[in-house]
Design an enzyme around this catalytic site. Structure first.
Site, PDB file in Angstrom:
ATOM      1  N   SER A 230    -106.441 -98.098  87.582  1.00 15.45           N
ATOM      2  CA  SER A 230    -106.561 -96.956  88.484  1.00 15.45           C
ATOM      3  C   SER A 230    -107.965 -96.767  89.045  1.00 15.45           C
ATOM      4  O   SER A 230    -108.189 -95.943  89.908  1.00 15.45           O
ATOM      5  CB  SER A 230    -106.083 -95.674  87.799  1.00 15.45           C
ATOM      6  OG  SER A 230    -107.032 -95.254  86.855  1.00 15.45           O
TER       7      SER A 230
ATOM      8  N   LYS B  94    -105.851 -85.773  85.612  1.00 17.96           N
ATOM      9  CA  LYS B  94    -106.990 -86.169  86.434  1.00 17.96           C
ATOM     10  C   LYS B  94    -107.396 -85.036  87.373  1.00 17.96           C
ATOM     11  O   LYS B  94    -108.588 -84.762  87.551  1.00 17.96           O
ATOM     12  CB  LYS B  94    -106.640 -87.425  87.245  1.00 17.96           C
ATOM     13  CG  LYS B  94    -106.612 -88.682  86.380  1.00 17.96           C
ATOM     14  CD  LYS B  94    -106.129 -89.869  87.183  1.00 17.96           C
ATOM     15  CE  LYS B  94    -106.185 -91.131  86.320  1.00 17.96           C
ATOM     16  NZ  LYS B  94    -105.566 -92.276  86.991  1.00 17.96           N
TER      17      LYS B  94
END
Ligand code: ADP
Length: 782
Positions: free
Chosen positions: A689, A732
């Site tokens: 990611s 996140k």
């Protein structure tokens, strides 16, 4: 002829003798009344025999002091011997002779007479009393008793010997006859011969007999010990037979109490019929066994387990969706989606009686309420609750049990827990299925699969139980931090419900509504004893914990409650109140533990903010890139995992293929190396990611254009520059919000994941959804 001989001997026994030939012998001592064959070899001795035969066949037989002396002189020969009569003499061709002699009486050597061919000695009778005193009588009886004992346990002596003693009433003779049958050492024999006084002789004999008896009985003991091993089995059998006979005599009532109790328990357990039959069979075996044998304990234990299981005990399900909803709300703050999914699940369960559906799996960071939601489900269904943690289990036997043959064997954890719950339909939470290990002791996950699989768990087999147990009514719930390590076969059966972690705001609510009241109660305090301001709680959340869940927060609150309790106890004042303000948190909890991850304050070339997901929640992460003179090498540091390193390489290849569009010199890789570093070593960094973050940092370094620290990004990069969706979006976003990030770039395919993010946070952050790197570059201003 024999009669003549006997008469002669009787005469000789009392004949006055003054001088006789002497026969020294080496390893025998001849006693009066003893008849012994002897082999005579030495020349002097044979001569002595011849001399005796020429006269009245009488000869004095004396024992050598040392049998090894070949040519004895008078000093080598004992001074007392037995006058004997030679009954037979057989001369052998080699010059030696075989004789049969009978001892007549003791005589003392007065002196050696001159003679060359053989020893000739002057002798005199030794006087020994012959009368019987009461003392001697007693001694004789004692000796007789000992001797009888001796004959009884010594198989080598025929018992007829005892008969020869009958009628012997002369004490000395009595003693001499016995000595003849004892395996006594040479010196002791000589001593007995020299014991002229019958009393002395009997006493010595008594001593010898006693010690012989002792030796014999010791031998006997040792023999018996060897035999007991075999004997015990026979003995047990014998005792059991007796026991059985007694039981039969007494009828059923006489059975030992334990067995009766067990029988009752087995009946009451209402097992399936075939299992009950097996149990009763084992009970029969138990009855036959010796009560103290180890096997008895094994069978008893086994029956205890069988009888202790809830074969037909279950709680009645009360599936009331409204009530369930109320309970879930009562116990937990937030978790809207989770609660919704659970209610749906329960609704279906209510409609379909026996649902063979998938198993619920709660996935999320620690402390997000997975276990405690499980507990609430049990409460709302009115079922018992069991929790088994699978963390670190490597041995299949932990789940499925050890075979009964193992010492100290037990059923596995599943059966153990079911017994503890005393219900065959509890809510059963398997915690941490992602921490299950596999090694040489078997694969625990296969046992777990069998338990969870609705197709086969109606007959779950535990190694210890040996009989199947029906787990089909159990409601299994599993939990995991991530699904990644869970074996695929298991993952397929799971219906995943995600527990994404809480925002600061949610944590604050949870603390105020649930954690503080709970901890106050646990510490014996009431709400007037502690006041925690909102800023103080937030400070604890930010600076003393770093987690997605609330487990550490709960621990810190408990910590403060302990301090409050200590204060109250010390001052002995119930109404004392501890006030925690933001500024005095360190006073109670010590120095600040975590600095908050903050965004960078100023723009920097080659520095780009990314977003990371960890098991403890989300965090921001910085990627730094510098361009240094070199030969096109890519240096990667900061403990990147393999997947992250690969995405850095993919990013570099993408840049090289798009130099023109990105405004990067075409041949930069010929002259420069690129070094990428991801600081903050404490966070494990892996996964794809960070792809677009690394690419952006490199472009920024190559083009010497900075990227705003207000922008954060997350997404996987492909070689053609596509941006792919990634996981952990809610965590996140929360981390970005904490770090005061203003814009987040992510793949447009991640848009759907924002549903979980609280509205107020959505409002404070600008989301930019992209399809490829070109879009990212534009937004980043490169
Ligand atoms: P997990 O099983 O996910 O590791 P737990 O269920 O053990 O976490 O939760 C840890 C603690 O936090 C428990 O005391 C639980 O009651 C509490 N908790 C977690 N989430 C919530 C929530 N949403 N509302 C109230 N309490 C919660």
């Amino acid at each position: 002829m024999a009669q003549n001989m006997a008469k002669k001997i009787e005469r000789d026994r009392n004949k006055v003798v003054e001088a006789v030939p002497l026969l020294p012998v080496r390893d025998v001592v001849i006693f009066p009344y003893m008849v012994v064959p002897l082999l005579v070899g030495r020349l002097k001795s044979v001569n002595a025999l011849e001399e005796a035969m020429l006269h009245d066949r009488l000869i004095l037989i004396c024992t050598q002091k040392d049998p090894k002396v070949e040519e004895p002189v008078p000093e080598d020969i004992s001074g007392i011997g037995t006058l004997s009569e030679i009954l037979q003499l057989l001369k052998l061709p080699d010059g030696t002779a075989k004789i049969l002699v009978e001892g007549l009486r003791r005589m003392r050597v007065k002196g050696y007479l001159p003679s060359d061919r053989f020893f000739r000695v002057g002798v005199e009778d030794v006087a020994g009393g012959v009368g019987r005193t009461p003392e001697l009588e007693a001694l004789m009886r004692a000796v007789q008793e000992q001797f009888e004992k001796y004959v009884n346990i010594n198989p080598r002596i025929p018992p007829e010997i005892l008969g020869t003693l009958i009628g012997v009433d002369e004490p000395g003779r009595f003693a001499d006859i016995i000595v003849g049958h004892l395996p006594v050492k040479l010196q002791d024999r000589q001593k007995l011969l020299e014991a002229v006084n019958p009393k002395e002789r009997l006493e010595t004999l008594f001593g010898v007999l006693k010690s012989e008896l002792e030796i014999l009985s010791l031998e006997d003991k040792i023999q018996k010990k060897v035999l007991t091993k075999i004997g015990k089995v026979q003995k047990d059998y014998y005792l059991n037979e007796q026991l059985k006979a007694i039981q039969e005599e007494l009828g059923e009532k006489g059975e030992s109490n334990d067995v009766e109790v067990l029988r009752k328990q087995i009946k009451e357990a209402k097992m399936p019929q075939d299992i009950e039959e097996k149990a009763l069979k084992e009970l029969e075996r138990l009855k036959q066994l010796f009560p103290l044998s180890p096997e008895t304990a094994v069978i008893r234990n086994y029956l205890d387990w069988l009888a202790g299981l809830p074969w037909s005990k279950e709680t009645e399900d009360k599936i009331d969706i409204d009530k369930a909803e109320k309970i879930l709300e009562e116990d937990h703050y937030g978790l809207k989606k989770v609660k919704e999914r659970i209610l749906e699940y329960l609704a279906v369960r209510k409609l379909v009686d026996r649902m063979k559906g998938p198993i619920l799996c709660f996935v999320g960071p620690p402390g997000t309420g997975k276990t405690s939601v499980g507990k609430s489900i049990a409460r709302s269904l009115g079922r018992k609750f069991i929790r088994v943690s699978l963390g670190g289990i490597r041995d299949e036997a932990e789940i499925r049990g050890h075979r009964r043959t193992y010492v100290g064997a037990l059923p596995g954890r599943i059966i153990q827990s079911i017994r503890k719950a005393q219900s065959k339909n509890p809510v059963f939470v398997f915690d941490e299925i992602d921490k299950l290990g596999v090694d040489f002791r078997g694969d625990p996950s296969s046992a777990l699969l069998e338990a969870l699989d609705p197709e086969q768990n109606n007959s779950f087999s535990d190694n210890y139980l040996e009989v199947p147990f029906d787990l089909s009514k159990v409601m299994f719930i599993t939990t995991a931090n991530t699904l990644f390590p869970v074996p695929a076969a298991l993952r397929d059966r799971l219906e995943v419900i995600e527990f994404p972690g809480y925002t600061d705001e949610e944590k604050l609510h949870i603390a105020q509504r649930f954690l503080i009241p709970k901890e106050l109660e646990a510490h014996g305090l009431n709400k007037d004893n502690l006041e925690m301001s909102k800023p103080a709680l937030l400070r604890i959340i930010h600076e003393y914990t770093k987690e997605a869940g609330v487990r550490n927060l709960e621990r810190e609150i408990a910590n403060i409650c302990r301090k409050a309790a200590k204060n109250i106890a010390r001052k002995d004042e119930r109404s004392l109140k501890l006030r925690i303000a933001e500024s005095n948190v360190p006073k109670y909890l010590g120095p600040v533990r975590f600095e908050r991850s903050k965004k960078e304050q100023k723009k920097d070339i080659g520095v780009v903010t990314g977003l990371a997901w960890t098991e403890a929640g989300g965090d921001i992460l910085l990627a730094e890139a510098v361009v240094i003179p070199g030969k096109g090498q890519l240096l990667l540091t900061g403990q990147m995992g393999e997947v992250m390193q690969e995405s850095a390489k993919a990013a570099l290849s993408y840049i090289r293929s798009r130099t023109g569009m990105l405004g990067v010199k075409k041949d930069f890789y010929k002259k420069y190396d690129i070094h990428i570093h991801v600081p903050m070593g404490a966070i494990p960094k892996d996964g794809p990611s960070a792809g677009i973050t690394l690419a952006t940092a490199m472009v920024s370094a190559l083009t010497k254009k900075p990227v705003s620290p207000d922008i954060a990004m997350t997404g996987e990069i492909t070689l053609r520059g596509r941006v792919l969706p990634v996981g952990g979006i809610k965590e996140k976003v929360l981390a970005a919000h904490r770090a005061e990030i203003k814009t987040i770039i992510m793949s447009s395919e991640n848009k759907k994941d924002l549903e979980d993010v609280p509205k107020n946070i959505m409002k404070q952050i600008k989301f930019r959804f992209v399809k490829n790197m070109d879009d990212v570059m534009k937004i980043a201003g490169l």
